[in-house]
Design an enzyme around this catalytic site. Structure first.
Site, PDB file in Angstrom:
ATOM      1  N   ARG A 234      83.172  16.521 105.474  1.00 44.60           N
ATOM      2  CA  ARG A 234      82.214  17.628 105.391  1.00 44.60           C
ATOM      3  C   ARG A 234      82.784  18.674 104.428  1.00 44.60           C
ATOM      4  O   ARG A 234      83.990  18.964 104.459  1.00 44.60           O
ATOM      5  CB  ARG A 234      81.974  18.279 106.756  1.00 44.60           C
ATOM      6  N   ASP A 258      83.003  13.892  98.078  1.00 48.22           N
ATOM      7  CA  ASP A 258      81.652  13.368  98.290  1.00 48.22           C
ATOM      8  C   ASP A 258      80.797  14.426  98.983  1.00 48.22           C
ATOM      9  O   ASP A 258      79.589  14.228  99.155  1.00 48.22           O
ATOM     10  CB  ASP A 258      81.700  12.099  99.157  1.00 48.22           C
ATOM     11  N   GLU A 263      76.564  22.257  99.488  1.00 46.60           N
ATOM     12  CA  GLU A 263      75.831  21.112  98.927  1.00 46.60           C
ATOM     13  C   GLU A 263      74.344  21.144  99.228  1.00 46.60           C
ATOM     14  O   GLU A 263      73.557  20.504  98.520  1.00 46.60           O
ATOM     15  CB  GLU A 263      76.429  19.796  99.432  1.00 46.60           C
ATOM     16  N   HIS A 295      77.266  13.209  98.208  1.00 45.54           N
ATOM     17  CA  HIS A 295      77.122  12.777  99.603  1.00 45.54           C
ATOM     18  C   HIS A 295      76.489  11.374  99.677  1.00 45.54           C
ATOM     19  O   HIS A 295      75.475  11.171 100.344  1.00 45.54           O
ATOM     20  CB  HIS A 295      76.279  13.788 100.403  1.00 45.54           C
TER      21      HIS A 295
HETATM   22  P1  NAD Z   1      84.911  10.130 114.677  1.00 45.21           P
HETATM   23  O1  NAD Z   1      84.374  11.081 115.691  1.00 45.21           O
HETATM   24  O2  NAD Z   1      84.995   8.686 115.010  1.00 45.21           O
HETATM   25  O3  NAD Z   1      86.376  10.614 114.245  1.00 45.21           O
HETATM   26  C1  NAD Z   1      86.702  11.947 114.004  1.00 45.21           C
HETATM   27  C2  NAD Z   1      88.169  12.113 114.341  1.00 45.21           C
HETATM   28  O4  NAD Z   1      88.529  13.464 114.045  1.00 45.21           O
HETATM   29  C3  NAD Z   1      88.474  11.877 115.821  1.00 45.21           C
HETATM   30  O5  NAD Z   1      89.555  10.983 115.962  1.00 45.21           O
HETATM   31  C4  NAD Z   1      88.811  13.254 116.339  1.00 45.21           C
HETATM   32  O6  NAD Z   1      89.762  13.252 117.407  1.00 45.21           O
HETATM   33  C5  NAD Z   1      89.385  13.892 115.099  1.00 45.21           C
HETATM   34  N1  NAD Z   1      89.455  15.334 115.178  1.00 45.21           N
HETATM   35  C6  NAD Z   1      88.724  16.183 115.932  1.00 45.21           C
HETATM   36  N2  NAD Z   1      89.157  17.433 115.756  1.00 45.21           N
HETATM   37  C7  NAD Z   1      90.181  17.374 114.880  1.00 45.21           C
HETATM   38  C8  NAD Z   1      91.029  18.350 114.314  1.00 45.21           C
HETATM   39  N3  NAD Z   1      90.925  19.642 114.636  1.00 45.21           N
HETATM   40  N4  NAD Z   1      91.967  17.941 113.451  1.00 45.21           N
HETATM   41  C9  NAD Z   1      92.097  16.625 113.138  1.00 45.21           C
HETATM   42  N5  NAD Z   1      91.322  15.657 113.656  1.00 45.21           N
HETATM   43  C10 NAD Z   1      90.375  16.031 114.508  1.00 45.21           C
HETATM   44  O7  NAD Z   1      84.059  10.379 113.370  1.00 45.21           O
HETATM   45  P2  NAD Z   1      83.898   9.407 112.111  1.00 45.21           P
HETATM   46  O8  NAD Z   1      82.733   8.512 112.328  1.00 45.21           O
HETATM   47  O9  NAD Z   1      85.195   8.821 111.743  1.00 45.21           O
HETATM   48  O10 NAD Z   1      83.432  10.457 111.002  1.00 45.21           O
HETATM   49  C11 NAD Z   1      84.320  11.438 110.501  1.00 45.21           C
HETATM   50  C12 NAD Z   1      83.535  12.454 109.720  1.00 45.21           C
HETATM   51  O11 NAD Z   1      82.998  11.819 108.550  1.00 45.21           O
HETATM   52  C13 NAD Z   1      82.284  12.981 110.461  1.00 45.21           C
HETATM   53  O12 NAD Z   1      82.608  14.090 111.236  1.00 45.21           O
HETATM   54  C14 NAD Z   1      81.339  13.317 109.344  1.00 45.21           C
HETATM   55  O13 NAD Z   1      81.438  14.700 109.091  1.00 45.21           O
HETATM   56  C15 NAD Z   1      81.857  12.537 108.146  1.00 45.21           C
HETATM   57  N6  NAD Z   1      80.861  11.595 107.611  1.00 45.21           N
HETATM   58  C16 NAD Z   1      80.577  11.647 106.294  1.00 45.21           C
HETATM   59  C17 NAD Z   1      79.670  10.754 105.740  1.00 45.21           C
HETATM   60  C18 NAD Z   1      79.343  10.748 104.265  1.00 45.21           C
HETATM   61  O14 NAD Z   1      78.368  10.105 103.856  1.00 45.21           O
HETATM   62  N7  NAD Z   1      80.124  11.407 103.418  1.00 45.21           N
HETATM   63  C19 NAD Z   1      79.043   9.822 106.566  1.00 45.21           C
HETATM   64  C20 NAD Z   1      79.388   9.787 107.918  1.00 45.21           C
HETATM   65  C21 NAD Z   1      80.297  10.674 108.441  1.00 45.21           C
END
Ligand code: NAD
Length: 346
Positions: A234, A258, A263, A295
């Site tokens: 994000r 990305d 954005e 994105h």
């Molecule tokens: P997920 O919930 O499986 O994993 C997120 C991880 O972050 C978890 O292990 C959690 O414990 C950890 N976390 C929480 N708070 C934290 C902190 N303060 N410091 C460090 N780690 C922390 O989520 P995911 O499916 O792996 O997705 C991750 C991120 O990717 C999403 O939050 C989303 O914003 C982003 N995303 C982006 C796209 C894109 O197209 N660019 C698409 C999907 C998701």
């Protein structure tokens, strides 16, 4: 049952209609983002379907609730754009698509790392102009490079697996340890150690108050000179002005984005031919060692198809009063929704 779909693109329409073949939903597709001004468009729609740059703040949710909406279906994983407390107060159920294809984002992350490292974006342009000089195109072997993964959930673990295949050393930071990542040989460390020892840092944690501008001047000062920074999570995890200063000084050697904090004024739209007003964004686009995609990390056929199917399943489950595993509740927020968590990091 009517579903108002905001921020609709051609592909949203196509894949939602395919997913609806065996269902009976009536879609009202709207191009604009959902916000306090556009919320009225959903009047009479019990369900509203939104994406990453829609704004479901308290005012917007109040308008939705006042006009008959009781379900907000996110066709994305992150829910930082929804005021969950306001939704709960207004009895609006919020559902999301937590894992439509973590591979899609992980693979795009790796694509960005390799593109920046081997300067594919520059080589592509050079060759098209008949310039076959290799000056300035030297990269580095991935083997034995240390990569710091911040956030080792569904996407972070796949990025770690792929990098392990390259022979990288892995450092990890998360508020919870993921045994799958530890099994790859990754070492969980605190952020200062990860910043100080990583050649590449990749962000995969959610955006929330604790992670807002996680990458700021102070964090950058702790990093190795010439570090590669990748953000496919994000935009607001990064302070773009601090990163720009890091690029100008050479402290940041490569940047792959990305996502971008502002954005919502830019991404997913064809703005060619218009004057972009965001000077911070424009400055970032001037660096030869910065790669920005709009994105698109999620954007594979598999992911978009999964998003549409899960979104309609979520809506159906909530309507039928069946408990929906993809419901997002105000408390205890993100950590409880992380499926891969095991023991808290000390
Ligand atoms: P997920 O919930 O499986 O994993 C997120 C991880 O972050 C978890 O292990 C959690 O414990 C950890 N976390 C929480 N708070 C934290 C902190 N303060 N410091 C460090 N780690 C922390 O989520 P995911 O499916 O792996 O997705 C991750 C991120 O990717 C999403 O939050 C989303 O914003 C982003 N995303 C982006 C796209 C894109 O197209 N660019 C698409 C999907 C998701």
């Amino acid at each position: 049952m009517k579903v108002a779909v905001f921020s609709t693109k051609v592909y949203d329409k196509k894949f939602l209609e395919i997913a609806n073949i065996n269902q009976q939903y009536e879609f009202a597709f709207f191009d604009p983002h959902l916000n306090k001004d556009t919320a009225i468009l959903a009047a009479g729609c019990p369900a509203v379907c939104i994406f990453v740059n829609d704004e479901a703040d308290a005012t917007t949710l109040e308008t939705l609730a006042a006009n008959g909406t009781s379900l907000l279906a996110l066709r994305c994983a992150g829910f930082n754009n929804v005021d969950l407390k306001a939704a709960a107060k207004l009895c609006i159920t919020v559902v999301r698509v937590p894992a439509y294809s973590p591979q899609s984002v992980a693979e795009h992350t790796i694509a960005m790392i390799l593109c920046l490292n081997r300067k594919i974006h520059r080589a592509y342009n050079r060759v098209r102009e008949g310039n076959f000089s290799l000056d300035g195109l030297m990269g580095f072997d991935m083997r034995d490079r240390t990569v710091g993964i911040i956030g080792t959930g569904k996407i972070g673990v796949i990025v770690s697996q792929i990098l392990k295949g390259f022979g990288c050393k892995l450092l990890a930071y998360d508020v919870y340890r993921n045994p799958e990542v530890e099994a790859l040989g990754a070492k969980y460390v605190e952020l200062p150690e990860l910043f100080a020892n990583s050649d590449i840092i990749s962000l995969h944690c959610p955006l929330m108050p604790e992670t807002h501008h996680l990458i700021n001047s102070d964090a950058i000062a702790q990093m190795k000179p010439g570090v590669m920074l990748i953000n496919t999570s994000r935009g607001a995890l990064i302070n773009a002005k601090a990163v720009t200063r890091g690029l100008k000084s050479g402290k940041i050697g490569w940047l792959g984005l990305d996502v971008y904090e502002k954005e919502s004024d830019l991404f997913f739209e064809d703005l060619s031919g218009t004057i972009i007003q965001d000077d911070v964004f424009l400055r970032l686009t001037t660096f030869h060692n910065v790669l920005i995609t709009g994105h698109q990390a999620f954007f594979t056929e598999d992911a978009v198809s999964n998003i549409a199917e899960t979104t309609l399943t979520n809506i159906t489950e909530v309507l039928q009063g069946v408990s929906c595993v993809n419901e997002v509740k105000a408390e205890p927020k993100t950590l409880s929704q992380t499926s891969t968590i095991s023991s808290p990091v000390a």
